[in-house]
Scaffold this motif. Structure first.
Motif, PDB file in Angstrom:
ATOM      1  N   TYR A 107     -44.232  71.436 -28.583  1.00 24.27           N
ATOM      2  CA  TYR A 107     -43.405  71.912 -27.872  1.00 24.27           C
ATOM      3  C   TYR A 107     -44.295  71.022 -26.451  1.00 24.27           C
ATOM      4  CZ  TYR A 107     -41.449  74.210 -31.970  1.00 24.27           C
ATOM      5  OH  TYR A 107     -40.935  73.973 -32.371  1.00 24.27           O
ATOM      6  N   ARG A 108     -43.283  71.526 -25.764  1.00 23.12           N
ATOM      7  CA  ARG A 108     -43.467  70.929 -24.017  1.00 23.12           C
ATOM      8  C   ARG A 108     -43.331  72.295 -23.585  1.00 23.12           C
ATOM      9  NH1 ARG A 108     -44.405  67.373 -21.265  1.00 23.12           N
ATOM     10  NH2 ARG A 108     -43.335  65.065 -22.202  1.00 23.12           N
ATOM     11  N   ILE A 109     -44.670  72.989 -22.703  1.00 21.21           N
ATOM     12  CA  ILE A 109     -44.454  74.862 -22.093  1.00 21.21           C
ATOM     13  C   ILE A 109     -43.554  74.995 -20.934  1.00 21.21           C
ATOM     14  CG2 ILE A 109     -45.126  75.512 -24.522  1.00 21.21           C
ATOM     15  CD1 ILE A 109     -47.307  76.080 -22.746  1.00 21.21           C
ATOM     16  N   THR A 110     -43.787  73.620 -20.086  1.00 24.32           N
ATOM     17  CA  THR A 110     -44.062  73.613 -18.921  1.00 24.32           C
ATOM     18  C   THR A 110     -43.282  72.499 -17.762  1.00 24.32           C
ATOM     19  OG1 THR A 110     -46.348  73.302 -17.952  1.00 24.32           O
ATOM     20  CG2 THR A 110     -46.087  75.909 -18.345  1.00 24.32           C
ATOM     21  N   CYS A 111     -42.094  72.823 -17.258  1.00 27.36           N
ATOM     22  CA  CYS A 111     -42.078  71.159 -16.711  1.00 27.36           C
ATOM     23  C   CYS A 111     -43.368  70.793 -15.300  1.00 27.36           C
ATOM     24  CB  CYS A 111     -40.891  71.421 -16.016  1.00 27.36           C
ATOM     25  SG  CYS A 111     -39.569  72.458 -16.565  1.00 27.36           S
ATOM     26  N   ASN A 112     -42.783  69.514 -15.259  1.00 25.63           N
ATOM     27  CA  ASN A 112     -44.058  68.589 -15.050  1.00 25.63           C
ATOM     28  C   ASN A 112     -44.694  69.634 -12.846  1.00 25.63           C
ATOM     29  OD1 ASN A 112     -44.922  66.799 -16.302  1.00 25.63           O
ATOM     30  ND2 ASN A 112     -43.669  65.450 -15.618  1.00 25.63           N
ATOM     31  N   ASP A 113     -43.117  70.350 -12.785  1.00 25.19           N
ATOM     32  CA  ASP A 113     -43.261  71.182 -11.548  1.00 25.19           C
ATOM     33  C   ASP A 113     -44.090  72.583 -12.255  1.00 25.19           C
ATOM     34  OD1 ASP A 113     -41.421  72.269 -12.310  1.00 25.19           O
ATOM     35  OD2 ASP A 113     -40.255  71.658 -10.948  1.00 25.19           O
ATOM     36  N   GLY A 114     -44.210  73.183 -12.945  1.00 24.71           N
ATOM     37  CA  GLY A 114     -45.117  74.351 -13.444  1.00 24.71           C
ATOM     38  C   GLY A 114     -43.711  75.245 -14.186  1.00 24.71           C
ATOM     39  N   ARG A 115     -42.712  75.104 -13.560  1.00 20.15           N
ATOM     40  CA  ARG A 115     -41.827  76.144 -14.389  1.00 20.15           C
ATOM     41  C   ARG A 115     -41.809  76.232 -15.608  1.00 20.15           C
ATOM     42  NH1 ARG A 115     -36.375  73.761 -13.159  1.00 20.15           N
ATOM     43  NH2 ARG A 115     -37.526  71.851 -13.253  1.00 20.15           N
ATOM     44  N   PRO A 116     -41.461  77.135 -15.988  1.00 16.63           N
ATOM     45  CA  PRO A 116     -41.551  77.942 -17.677  1.00 16.63           C
ATOM     46  C   PRO A 116     -40.695  76.784 -18.377  1.00 16.63           C
ATOM     47  CG  PRO A 116     -41.318  79.242 -16.320  1.00 16.63           C
ATOM     48  CD  PRO A 116     -41.391  78.360 -15.550  1.00 16.63           C
ATOM     49  N   LEU A 117     -40.595  76.351 -19.393  1.00 13.57           N
ATOM     50  CA  LEU A 117     -39.695  75.725 -20.444  1.00 13.57           C
ATOM     51  C   LEU A 117     -39.053  77.305 -21.743  1.00 13.57           C
ATOM     52  CD1 LEU A 117     -40.451  72.409 -20.669  1.00 13.57           C
ATOM     53  CD2 LEU A 117     -38.357  73.375 -19.225  1.00 13.57           C
ATOM     54  N   ILE A 118     -40.131  77.999 -22.302  1.00 11.43           N
ATOM     55  CA  ILE A 118     -39.708  78.655 -22.869  1.00 11.43           C
ATOM     56  C   ILE A 118     -38.973  80.368 -22.044  1.00 11.43           C
ATOM     57  CG2 ILE A 118     -40.744  80.638 -24.454  1.00 11.43           C
ATOM     58  CD1 ILE A 118     -43.783  78.436 -24.728  1.00 11.43           C
ATOM     59  N   ALA A 119     -38.751  80.431 -23.764  1.00 10.22           N
ATOM     60  CA  ALA A 119     -37.406  81.342 -22.951  1.00 10.22           C
ATOM     61  C   ALA A 119     -37.692  82.633 -22.623  1.00 10.22           C
ATOM     62  CB  ALA A 119     -36.114  82.033 -23.719  1.00 10.22           C
ATOM     63  N   CYS A 120     -37.339  83.468 -21.177  1.00  7.55           N
ATOM     64  CA  CYS A 120     -38.049  84.641 -20.932  1.00  7.55           C
ATOM     65  C   CYS A 120     -37.424  85.907 -21.230  1.00  7.55           C
ATOM     66  CB  CYS A 120     -36.737  84.377 -19.093  1.00  7.55           C
ATOM     67  SG  CYS A 120     -35.276  84.980 -19.086  1.00  7.55           S
ATOM     68  N   ASP A 121     -38.382  86.702 -21.214  1.00  4.99           N
ATOM     69  CA  ASP A 121     -37.933  88.903 -21.471  1.00  4.99           C
ATOM     70  C   ASP A 121     -36.245  88.338 -21.397  1.00  4.99           C
ATOM     71  OD1 ASP A 121     -40.418  88.037 -21.368  1.00  4.99           O
ATOM     72  OD2 ASP A 121     -40.498  89.645 -20.010  1.00  4.99           O
ATOM     73  N   ASN A 122     -35.053  87.556 -20.389  1.00 10.55           N
ATOM     74  CA  ASN A 122     -33.677  88.234 -20.934  1.00 10.55           C
ATOM     75  C   ASN A 122     -33.626  87.638 -21.764  1.00 10.55           C
ATOM     76  OD1 ASN A 122     -31.562  87.388 -20.870  1.00 10.55           O
ATOM     77  ND2 ASN A 122     -31.067  88.011 -17.718  1.00 10.55           N
ATOM     78  N   VAL A 123     -33.725  86.620 -22.251  1.00  9.93           N
ATOM     79  CA  VAL A 123     -32.547  86.043 -23.953  1.00  9.93           C
ATOM     80  C   VAL A 123     -33.284  86.724 -24.868  1.00  9.93           C
ATOM     81  CG1 VAL A 123     -32.624  83.543 -25.001  1.00  9.93           C
ATOM     82  CG2 VAL A 123     -33.409  83.657 -22.376  1.00  9.93           C
ATOM     83  N   TYR A 124     -34.774  86.841 -24.457  1.00  9.53           N
ATOM     84  CA  TYR A 124     -35.615  87.321 -26.079  1.00  9.53           C
ATOM     85  C   TYR A 124     -34.769  88.581 -26.285  1.00  9.53           C
ATOM     86  CZ  TYR A 124     -38.857  83.961 -26.277  1.00  9.53           C
ATOM     87  OH  TYR A 124     -39.539  82.876 -26.020  1.00  9.53           O
ATOM     88  N   GLY A 125     -34.558  89.339 -25.099  1.00 12.04           N
ATOM     89  CA  GLY A 125     -33.892  90.764 -25.204  1.00 12.04           C
ATOM     90  C   GLY A 125     -32.062  90.527 -25.487  1.00 12.04           C
ATOM     91  N   ASN A 126     -31.849  89.915 -25.020  1.00  9.78           N
ATOM     92  CA  ASN A 126     -30.375  88.881 -25.092  1.00  9.78           C
ATOM     93  C   ASN A 126     -30.008  89.130 -27.399  1.00  9.78           C
ATOM     94  OD1 ASN A 126     -29.297  89.788 -23.224  1.00  9.78           O
ATOM     95  ND2 ASN A 126     -29.228  87.894 -22.988  1.00  9.78           N
TER      96      ASN A 126
END
Length: 130
Positions: free
Chosen positions: A89-108
């Motif tokens: 899996y790619r975990i970051t964009c080329n500009d450094g932004r994360p692609l893996i879900a954030c804590d908000n999504v995991y919480g939901n």
């Protein structure tokens, strides 16, 4: 030392999966070649296909779901689910932004008040998947 900022990919491999010597290098090359590819998986085969009727069925399941279905889906520009036994899996964009879900999504998705079969499938089926 490798810092978290240097990590670009996450590799998942089952404990009973044997990996060909250059498999991961080929996967990284494919991901580097096309930045729109978010994940890729290796080809999986059953070594002990003639050992029992269960392993013989596994050969058919792997062929139909891992080979035929994935090839058909990719003809339309995407694949819906990759097998967890050997996937990168790619975990970051080329500009450094994360692609893996954030804590908000995991919480939901961390719910235990499931009321229907649909919600059970949505929240618990494939809970080990990215």
């Amino acid at each position: 030392d490798v810092s978290a900022e240097d990590l670009k990919y996450l590799m998942t491999i089952d404990a009973d999966t044997r990996v060909h010597r250059d498999s991961m290098a080929q996967m990284v090359a494919a991901m580097e070649k096309e930045e729109r590819v978010l994940a890729c998986c290796g080809e999986t085969r059953v070594d002990n296909k003639a050992q029992s009727w269960v392993t013989a069925m596994q050969v058919y399941e792997y062929y139909s779901s891992h080979h035929m279905k994935k090839a058909f889906e990719s003809a339309f520009g995407g694949v819906t689910c990759l097998p967890g036994c050997f996937t990168m899996y790619r975990i970051t964009c080329n500009d450094g932004r994360p692609l893996i879900a954030c804590d908000n999504v995991y919480g939901n998705y961390a719910r235990n008040d499931i009321e229907s079969l649909h919600e059970k499938n949505l929240y618990h089926l494939g809970e080990d998947r990215m």
